[in-house]
Design a protein around this motif. Structure first.
Motif, PDB file in Angstrom:
ATOM      1  N   LEU A  60      45.969  36.973  49.498  1.00  0.00           N
ATOM      2  CA  LEU A  60      46.121  36.091  48.335  1.00  0.00           C
ATOM      3  C   LEU A  60      44.737  35.688  47.833  1.00  0.00           C
ATOM      4  N   LEU A  61      43.898  36.678  47.583  1.00  0.00           N
ATOM      5  CA  LEU A  61      42.484  36.420  47.297  1.00  0.00           C
ATOM      6  C   LEU A  61      42.293  35.565  46.053  1.00  0.00           C
ATOM      7  N   PHE A  62      42.964  35.924  44.937  1.00  0.00           N
ATOM      8  CA  PHE A  62      42.804  35.175  43.689  1.00  0.00           C
ATOM      9  C   PHE A  62      43.345  33.755  43.838  1.00  0.00           C
ATOM     10  N   GLU A  63      44.513  33.635  44.454  1.00  0.00           N
ATOM     11  CA  GLU A  63      45.106  32.310  44.631  1.00  0.00           C
ATOM     12  C   GLU A  63      44.214  31.433  45.499  1.00  0.00           C
ATOM     13  N   PHE A  64      43.702  31.997  46.562  1.00  0.00           N
ATOM     14  CA  PHE A  64      42.805  31.248  47.445  1.00  0.00           C
ATOM     15  C   PHE A  64      41.572  30.781  46.687  1.00  0.00           C
ATOM     16  N   ALA A  65      40.925  31.695  45.943  1.00  0.00           N
ATOM     17  CA  ALA A  65      39.703  31.341  45.217  1.00  0.00           C
ATOM     18  C   ALA A  65      39.969  30.299  44.140  1.00  0.00           C
ATOM     19  N   GLY A  66      41.067  30.471  43.389  1.00  0.00           N
ATOM     20  CA  GLY A  66      41.376  29.532  42.318  1.00  0.00           C
ATOM     21  C   GLY A  66      41.680  28.144  42.819  1.00  0.00           C
ATOM     22  N   ILE A  67      42.478  28.071  43.883  1.00  0.00           N
ATOM     23  CA  ILE A  67      42.833  26.759  44.432  1.00  0.00           C
ATOM     24  C   ILE A  67      41.610  26.085  45.047  1.00  0.00           C
ATOM     25  N   LEU A  68      40.799  26.846  45.774  1.00  0.00           N
ATOM     26  CA  LEU A  68      39.594  26.261  46.359  1.00  0.00           C
ATOM     27  C   LEU A  68      38.674  25.727  45.273  1.00  0.00           C
ATOM     28  N   ASN A  69      38.579  26.451  44.168  1.00  0.00           N
ATOM     29  CA  ASN A  69      37.756  25.984  43.057  1.00  0.00           C
ATOM     30  C   ASN A  69      38.267  24.673  42.489  1.00  0.00           C
ATOM     31  N   ARG A  70      39.588  24.604  42.260  1.00  0.00           N
ATOM     32  CA  ARG A  70      40.169  23.380  41.714  1.00  0.00           C
ATOM     33  C   ARG A  70      39.977  22.209  42.668  1.00  0.00           C
ATOM     34  N   VAL A  71      40.264  22.437  43.941  1.00  0.00           N
ATOM     35  CA  VAL A  71      40.200  21.354  44.927  1.00  0.00           C
ATOM     36  C   VAL A  71      38.755  20.880  45.086  1.00  0.00           C
ATOM     37  N   SER A  72      37.798  21.813  45.059  1.00  0.00           N
ATOM     38  CA  SER A  72      36.390  21.429  45.259  1.00  0.00           C
ATOM     39  C   SER A  72      35.852  20.589  44.102  1.00  0.00           C
ATOM     40  N   GLN A 123      43.776  27.276  37.068  1.00  0.00           N
ATOM     41  CA  GLN A 123      42.679  26.466  36.551  1.00  0.00           C
ATOM     42  C   GLN A 123      43.137  25.421  35.537  1.00  0.00           C
ATOM     43  N   PHE A 124      44.264  25.687  34.874  1.00  0.00           N
ATOM     44  CA  PHE A 124      44.644  24.802  33.762  1.00  0.00           C
ATOM     45  C   PHE A 124      45.987  24.117  33.962  1.00  0.00           C
ATOM     46  N   GLN A 125      46.686  24.401  35.046  1.00  0.00           N
ATOM     47  CA  GLN A 125      47.958  23.753  35.300  1.00  0.00           C
ATOM     48  C   GLN A 125      47.846  22.847  36.511  1.00  0.00           C
ATOM     49  N   GLY A 126      48.917  22.071  36.741  1.00  0.00           N
ATOM     50  CA  GLY A 126      48.919  21.181  37.887  1.00  0.00           C
ATOM     51  C   GLY A 126      48.872  21.956  39.189  1.00  0.00           C
ATOM     52  N   LEU A 127      48.289  21.352  40.222  1.00  0.00           N
ATOM     53  CA  LEU A 127      48.137  22.017  41.509  1.00  0.00           C
ATOM     54  C   LEU A 127      49.188  21.465  42.468  1.00  0.00           C
ATOM     55  N   PRO A 128      50.257  22.239  42.752  1.00  0.00           N
ATOM     56  CA  PRO A 128      51.324  21.715  43.618  1.00  0.00           C
ATOM     57  C   PRO A 128      50.899  21.688  45.081  1.00  0.00           C
ATOM     58  N   GLU A 129      51.484  20.753  45.831  1.00  0.00           N
ATOM     59  CA  GLU A 129      51.237  20.698  47.265  1.00  0.00           C
ATOM     60  C   GLU A 129      52.172  21.669  47.987  1.00  0.00           C
ATOM     61  N   LYS A 153      45.803  36.437  35.385  1.00  0.00           N
ATOM     62  CA  LYS A 153      46.690  35.487  34.706  1.00  0.00           C
ATOM     63  C   LYS A 153      47.018  34.320  35.635  1.00  0.00           C
ATOM     64  N   ASN A 154      47.341  34.623  36.887  1.00  0.00           N
ATOM     65  CA  ASN A 154      47.626  33.557  37.852  1.00  0.00           C
ATOM     66  C   ASN A 154      46.402  32.675  38.075  1.00  0.00           C
ATOM     67  N   LEU A 155      45.222  33.297  38.118  1.00  0.00           N
ATOM     68  CA  LEU A 155      43.997  32.528  38.287  1.00  0.00           C
ATOM     69  C   LEU A 155      43.788  31.582  37.118  1.00  0.00           C
ATOM     70  N   ARG A 156      44.085  32.067  35.905  1.00  0.00           N
ATOM     71  CA  ARG A 156      43.952  31.227  34.707  1.00  0.00           C
ATOM     72  C   ARG A 156      44.922  30.050  34.765  1.00  0.00           C
ATOM     73  N   ILE A 162      31.625  29.093  44.455  1.00  0.00           N
ATOM     74  CA  ILE A 162      32.641  30.023  44.940  1.00  0.00           C
ATOM     75  C   ILE A 162      32.496  31.310  44.153  1.00  0.00           C
ATOM     76  N   HIS A 163      32.216  32.404  44.835  1.00  0.00           N
ATOM     77  CA  HIS A 163      32.035  33.695  44.172  1.00  0.00           C
ATOM     78  C   HIS A 163      33.167  34.630  44.594  1.00  0.00           C
ATOM     79  N   LEU A 164      33.945  35.076  43.636  1.00  0.00           N
ATOM     80  CA  LEU A 164      35.032  36.017  43.903  1.00  0.00           C
ATOM     81  C   LEU A 164      34.579  37.425  43.534  1.00  0.00           C
TER      82      LEU A 164
END
Length: 409
Positions: A393-405, A285-291, A279-282, A367-369
């Motif tokens: 924080l595996l899911f958070e790391f993967a999701g943010i890296l995906n968005r940023v990339s 992917q679809f919400q704003g990315l805070p700094e 759910k957090n990963l979803r 990025i492969h999780l």
């Protein structure tokens, strides 16, 4: 199998993975998948709970033949992945061991053959008392076996009828009509065989019946009912996340199953953690990315998005042996660096007490999780092998890296 976070299309059990290097395919069932990566190399991957198996099947030519042709290359390579404890576990649960009563009429053709043989011998022998004795024993054995066979056929017919019912037909009246001529013992065995099929059918049809209604007429112990329901529930969760995502609709369906089957929450805490992670990963992917705040100074124009504990790992061969022209390789992760992981709009980096390794975000291809192995593989355009990273924080790391990339420079 890894979860392909970036670009992918699903066609039933087949997944097509899109990357800059080409197309990759994978298909299969829980615990075993067959795949072809973007370089045309085929592999078989399977396993759960810390022990995984990978078999390299070779590379494909355009005409479908393998590139391997020498005797040396005819030796197959099979890899066994061993959890060395360096990755952070994401999901750690075991399915319950169900003790479902066996079918009451196991096939025993030997008795029938013995009976027929005795009757044949009785027809041949000339001694009257022996003829009569063998004949009687043979007839009794054949009769009893045919009687048992009739009961078995009736049992299997009822079982076939019940397991093919739709959710709307799973009623007390249908059950009563079907098992009216069965003994109480046979009804108990039949019910224990029917219940798993009924719950699976409800999942397939997406028509969930309150389990308390079924308990009222199926003669199954409450403990076994709960165990079967939990087993089916866990299979459902595994099935829904097998396409590498969990939609809000799928999450709502899982909650409906939990509610209507009245499952004890303490029995599926690991599944709930995994659902929460998806759910957090979803949302990422679809919400704003805070700094966030970095523990180091930012360079001009840099925007910080993630910082947390992490490890940089290397996949190594721990042991090798050969048997029956098959080469076995025991693989496992070894530690390269451990420290602070950071993601900004410019770099992915890991810093320990003395060193910092930095990788440009613009070089990230894929990025492969991998939930099973507890790692994220980061493929860079200037590296042959991926970075293997693990973090609490595996899911958070993967999701943010995906968005940023995928952000535009």
């Amino acid at each position: 199998m890894p979860f392909y976070i970036r670009k992918g299309l699903n066609f039933g059990p087949i997944r097509v993975n899109l990357s800059k290097s080409g197309l990759g395919f994978s298909s299969g069932v829980k615990g075993a998948r067959l795949g072809i990566n973007s370089q045309g190399k085929t592999y078989l991957h399977g396993g759960r709970h810390g022990l995984y198996y990978r078999k390299n099947l070779g590379s494909l030519r355009k005409n479908g033949t393998t590139l391997q042709g020498t005797y040396r290359n005819l030796t197959e390579t099979e890899e066994i992945f061993t959890d060395t404890g360096l990755s952070y576990p994401v999901f750690n649960t075991q399915k319950s061991s169900l003790q479902i009563p066996a079918l009451p009429y196991p096939a025993n053709k030997k008795t029938l053959y013995l009976g027929v043989g005795l009757i044949i011998v009785a027809l041949i022998v000339s001694v009257l008392w022996l003829k009569i004795s063998l004949g009687i024993v043979g007839v009794v054995l054949v009769y009893n076996q045919m009687k048992t066979q009739t009961k078995e056929n009736n049992f299997l017919t009822a079982l076939y009828t019940l397991v093919h019912l739709g959710p709307e037909e799973m009623t007390g009246a249908t059950w009563k009509d079907t098992v009216a001529k069965f003994s109480e013992k046979d009804r108990i065995v039949l019910a224990s065989q029917v219940l798993p099929a009924w719950l699976e059918k409800q999942i397939q049809k997406e028509e969930i019946i309150t389990l308390d209604e079924i308990k009222q007429f199926l003669p199954v112990s409450p403990e076994l009912v709960t165990a079967i329901a939990l087993d089916t529930y866990r299979d459902l969760v595994a099935q829904l996340i097998s396409d590498h995502q969990l939609t809000s609709t799928e999450e709502s369906f899982i909650q409906e199953v939990e509610s209507k089957w009245n499952l004890p929450q303490e029995a599926f805490t690991e599944e709930q953690k995994l659902i929460s992670q998806f759910k957090n990963l979803r949302e990422i992917q679809f919400q704003g990315l805070p700094e966030v705040n970095f523990t180091r100074d930012l360079v001009k124009g840099e925007k910080p998005f993630f910082e947390g504990e992490g490890r940089l790992l290397n996949l190594r061969t721990l042991n090798t042996w050969q048997q029956d022209r098959v080469r076995y390789k025991e693989m496992g992760y070894v530690l390269d660096m451990e420290g602070r992981l950071r993601i900004s709009n410019r770099v992915l980096e890991i810093q320990d007490e003395q060193n910092t390794r930095t990788y440009a975000i613009r070089l990230v291809d894929d990025i492969h999780l991998s939930v099973e192995e507890g790692v994220v593989e980061v493929f860079l355009s200037n590296r042959k092998n991926p970075l293997v990273i693990s973090s609490p924080l595996l899911f958070e790391f993967a999701g943010i890296l995906n968005r940023v990339s995928e952000m535009e420079d």
